[in-house]
Enzyme design. Structure first.
Site: not given
Ligand code: CTP
Length: 398
Positions: A208-210
């Site tokens: 995923g990412n932030h």
């Protein structure tokens, strides 16, 4: 602001009708003119006497007045209104409105109305969740009507869930907002994407990412408060939008984001891609949890489809497309490359070099670059203010 505005409220048979006298009082106090049309069966839920006293107008219900045989002109009523609100809207009336039925004064007036239409559904949770109700609401939305989504809570049936008509104070705010912010965006259909995507490695792990989704949600709220009809495609996030009439589509993966955005973009006036969509996804997803006793896994990645690029390819002359660029170096040059490669009208550049900008923060610092390579640089601001700057620029481009 509401002074002199002509508002029709259509009331249908639902227990939530008890909230309407309060709404009428708020609208009258703010200077609006209010006329009420009530379906025959709704009179069991709220009395015409209360409503006529508060609105200062006779309450209309029948196509013909049985006492003096005169005709209540639905055409005149429809043309009179600056805003037509159906609240509470029962499942039965929603269905009739979606399919053009005209068997009472409320429906004939609705079909004759040229004003914006707001609809506040109220019903039991299973009726609200039923695919036929959902389809009817989607149809009404596709006509450009605004849906004031019901909230969750305890229902008259004793069940708990979505179906409770919005409170009169909130409906009043929505109506007031609509008149306050009648802008170039009123009635424009806008697709906004927000949040990250999650790409599964196995049933428990993902890449995923932030991205928190805050920027995209703030843009969606700002657009909706200026009268746009917003479809928000969101990756997995922990926030909700503040505006009632945003249609939200939840997705998880880059592929689902692609499908939802491409399926909807054709019918939109504007597309704004604020989502941080994964560029790579695991080639194979293990169908069982990968165990650490086994050898350290090597995860092979494949590229995902670039949603924005495809939207840029499909874009028609009357559509606007806005993208985001999050860069760490050669910011302007990279953003310009994306703007032209993806056929965008505007690109929102944020640099991870700027403290307080980008993911996770409540603030952001952006530059807006248009097709003529004109650059507008803004200071660090909270994301709601950044959303206002972006939407102001989009209004200029319309
Ligand atoms: N975007 C997209 N589909 C993807 C990846 C990104 O639609 N698969 C969109 C984002 O929503 C954003 C824009 O493309 O509006 C820019 O994303 P970014 O990741 O910064 O650019 P890329 O084109 O992916 O280039 P790179 O990662 O190499 O910088």
């Amino acid at each position: 602001m509401l002074k002199g505005k002509k508002i029709i409220i259509g009331i249908t048979a639902s227990i939530a009708a008890y909230k309407i006298p309060l709404l009428v009082r708020l609208l009258k106090k703010a200077g609006a003119e209010v006329k009420i049309i009530i379906t025959p069966s709704a009179k069991d839920f709220v009395t015409p006497l209360t409503l006529s006293t508060l609105s200062g107008n006779p309450v209309l219900s029948e196509l013909f007045d049985k006492q003096d045989g005169s005709w209540n002109s639905h055409v005149e009523l429809g043309l009179w209104a600056d805003l037509f609100l159906v609240a509470p809207a029962s499942a039965n009336t929603l269905s009739k409105m979606a399919h053009g039925a005209a068997d009472n004064l409320l429906l004939t007036s609705y079909l004759s109305a040229r004003s914006p239409v707001f609809i506040a559904p109220a019903m039991d949770l299973d009726m609200y969740k039923h695919p036929s109700t959902k389809q009817n609401i989607d149809l009404l939305r596709s006509f450009g009507h605004y849906i004031i989504e019901p909230t969750e809570g305890e229902l008259a049936s004793g069940l708990c869930g979505a179906g409770r008509m919005e409170e009169p104070e909130v409906m009043f705010d929505i109506i007031q907002d609509f008149f306050k912010k009648k802008t170039k965006l009123s009635g424009k259909k806008v697709l906004v994407s927000a949040g990250p995507t999650f790409e599964a490695i196995d049933p428990v792990r993902f890449i995923g990412n932030h991205s928190s989704g805050k920027m995209g949600f703030a843009i969606a709220d700002e657009l909706a408060s200026r009268g746009a009809i917003v479809t928000l495609v969101s990756g997995p996030v922990n926030i909700s939008s503040t505006h009632a009439h945003i249609k939200r589509i939840d997705v998880t993966t880059a592929e689902q984001m692609y499908d939802a955005c491409i399926a909807n973009f054709e019918s939109m006036d504007i597309g704004i891609m604020a989502a941080a969509i994964a560029d790579f996804t695991p080639k194979n997803v293990a169908d069982r949890k990968i165990k650490k006793e086994n050898a350290t896994p090597v995860i092979e990645l494949v590229s995902t489809k670039d949603v924005l690029k495809e939207m840029g390819r499909q874009k028609k002359d009357n559509q606007l497309l806005i993208g985001f660029a999050l860069e760490t170096n050669d910011e302007v040059a990279n953003a310009l490359k994306k703007l032209h490669k993806k056929n965008l009208d505007l690109i929102v550049l944020n640099s991870l070099q700027d403290p307080g900008a980008g993911f996770k923060h409540a603030t952001n610092q952006v530059s807006l670059i248009d097709r003529n390579e004109h650059i507008q640089a803004f200071e660090l601001k909270n994301k709601d203010d950044v959303a206002r700057d972006i939407v102001n620029r989009i209004e200029e481009l319309i």
